[in-house]
Design a protein around this motif. Structure first.
Motif, PDB file in Angstrom:
ATOM      1  N   THR A  73       0.834  -1.205   0.000  1.00 41.29           N
ATOM      2  CA  THR A  73       0.000   0.000   0.000  1.00 41.29           C
ATOM      3  C   THR A  73       0.868   1.254   0.000  1.00 41.29           C
ATOM      4  OG1 THR A  73      -1.779  -1.176   1.130  1.00 41.29           O
ATOM      5  CG2 THR A  73      -1.815   1.231   1.262  1.00 41.29           C
TER       6      THR A  73
ATOM      7  N   HIS B 241      -9.661   5.631   3.082  1.00 36.66           N
ATOM      8  CA  HIS B 241     -10.657   4.648   3.518  1.00 36.66           C
ATOM      9  C   HIS B 241      -9.986   3.411   4.116  1.00 36.66           C
ATOM     10  CE1 HIS B 241     -14.529   2.606   3.502  1.00 36.66           C
ATOM     11  NE2 HIS B 241     -13.954   1.574   2.883  1.00 36.66           N
TER      12      HIS B 241
ATOM     13  N   THR C  29      -8.803  -1.468  -6.439  1.00 35.71           N
ATOM     14  CA  THR C  29      -9.573  -0.329  -6.944  1.00 35.71           C
ATOM     15  C   THR C  29      -8.645   0.832  -7.281  1.00 35.71           C
ATOM     16  OG1 THR C  29     -11.518  -0.997  -5.680  1.00 35.71           O
ATOM     17  CG2 THR C  29     -11.418   1.314  -6.384  1.00 35.71           C
ATOM     18  N   ILE C  30      -7.682   1.092  -6.412  1.00 36.51           N
ATOM     19  CA  ILE C  30      -6.709   2.163  -6.663  1.00 36.51           C
ATOM     20  C   ILE C  30      -5.966   1.901  -7.966  1.00 36.51           C
ATOM     21  CG2 ILE C  30      -4.506   3.122  -5.852  1.00 36.51           C
ATOM     22  CD1 ILE C  30      -5.726   2.784  -2.954  1.00 36.51           C
TER      23      ILE C  30
ATOM     24  N   TYR D 118     -16.819   5.142 -11.388  1.00 38.37           N
ATOM     25  CA  TYR D 118     -16.451   5.016  -9.970  1.00 38.37           C
ATOM     26  C   TYR D 118     -17.134   6.084  -9.132  1.00 38.37           C
ATOM     27  CZ  TYR D 118     -12.906   1.630 -11.249  1.00 38.37           C
ATOM     28  OH  TYR D 118     -12.270   0.513 -11.705  1.00 38.37           O
TER      29      TYR D 118
ATOM     30  N   ASN E 197     -15.586   7.037  -6.124  1.00 39.89           N
ATOM     31  CA  ASN E 197     -14.532   7.675  -5.350  1.00 39.89           C
ATOM     32  C   ASN E 197     -13.248   7.751  -6.145  1.00 39.89           C
ATOM     33  OD1 ASN E 197     -15.944   8.120  -2.792  1.00 39.89           O
ATOM     34  ND2 ASN E 197     -16.114   5.905  -2.737  1.00 39.89           N
TER      35      ASN E 197
ATOM     36  N   HIS F  14      -9.310  -2.584  -1.825  1.00 44.98           N
ATOM     37  CA  HIS F  14      -9.190  -1.168  -2.165  1.00 44.98           C
ATOM     38  C   HIS F  14      -7.904  -0.874  -2.932  1.00 44.98           C
ATOM     39  CE1 HIS F  14     -12.866   0.578  -0.659  1.00 44.98           C
ATOM     40  NE2 HIS F  14     -12.836  -0.414   0.205  1.00 44.98           N
TER      41      HIS F  14
ATOM     42  N   TRP G  82      -9.387   9.016  -1.778  1.00 44.54           N
ATOM     43  CA  TRP G  82     -10.428   8.473  -0.895  1.00 44.54           C
ATOM     44  C   TRP G  82     -10.123   7.014  -0.547  1.00 44.54           C
ATOM     45  CZ3 TRP G  82     -13.765   4.407  -0.765  1.00 44.54           C
ATOM     46  CH2 TRP G  82     -14.754   4.433   0.230  1.00 44.54           C
ATOM     47  N   ASN G  83      -9.709   6.222  -1.519  1.00 49.74           N
ATOM     48  CA  ASN G  83      -9.448   4.806  -1.257  1.00 49.74           C
ATOM     49  C   ASN G  83      -8.301   4.606  -0.274  1.00 49.74           C
ATOM     50  OD1 ASN G  83     -11.090   2.675  -2.932  1.00 49.74           O
ATOM     51  ND2 ASN G  83     -10.926   4.504  -4.178  1.00 49.74           N
TER      52      ASN G  83
END
Length: 147
Positions: A8, A37, A138-139, A27, A29, A135, A33-34
């Motif tokens: 990360t 989050h 998603t990023i 999307y 966000n 997440h 945000w991810n």
């Protein structure tokens, strides 16, 4: 735990911050945000479920809790440097806390948004890294679309 968070943090370092706030059409966000989050949910799944005090800035909760959106933000959200700092501090806190609580039952069972019930600290700890990985994917997808 440290490897997941290391992935990360490396991703946060590689992504230019000027791309962090674009929200692709498909999307809800953005990249910023991810990352935020991940911090908020990790804090709740490790410390919140054990009735411990959350040690992240309250602004993080306001910006990044489930159900929030960058479209509703007022003010300036945390920078990548602030996110990196909290990601690092959080993993150190977890590393100091988790080994002593792995076998403990939660004070109250935790039921997530998918209606899965967790009864022990170790269950929520493990799930928190699954959540982080979701997440991160998603990023990566958003980054491919906005770069």
């Amino acid at each position: 735990m440290k490897r997941v968070r290391g992935i990360t943090l490396k991703s946060l370092e590689k992504i230019p911050e000027d791309l962090a706030d674009h929200i692709p059409n498909t999307y809800k966000n953005n990249i910023r945000w991810n990352f935020g989050h991940i911090i908020v949910v990790q804090e709740k799944l490790v410390f919140g479920v054990m009735n411990e005090k959350l040690q992240i800035p309250t602004t993080f909760i306001e910006y990044f809790k489930p159900g929030t959106s960058p479209n509703d933000w007022n003010g300036t959200p945390p920078s990548f440097n602030e996110l990196a700092k909290e990601l690092t501090l959080q993993i150190d806190r977890i590393d100091n806390y988790a080994p002593y609580h792995l076998d403990e039952a939660l004070p109250t069972p935790f039921i997530n948004s998918s209606k899965m019930q967790f009864d022990t600290f170790s269950e929520t700890l493990l799930f928190s890294f699954y959540h982080e990985a979701l997440h991160m994917e998603t990023i990566k997808r958003i980054y491919r679309l906005v770069k």
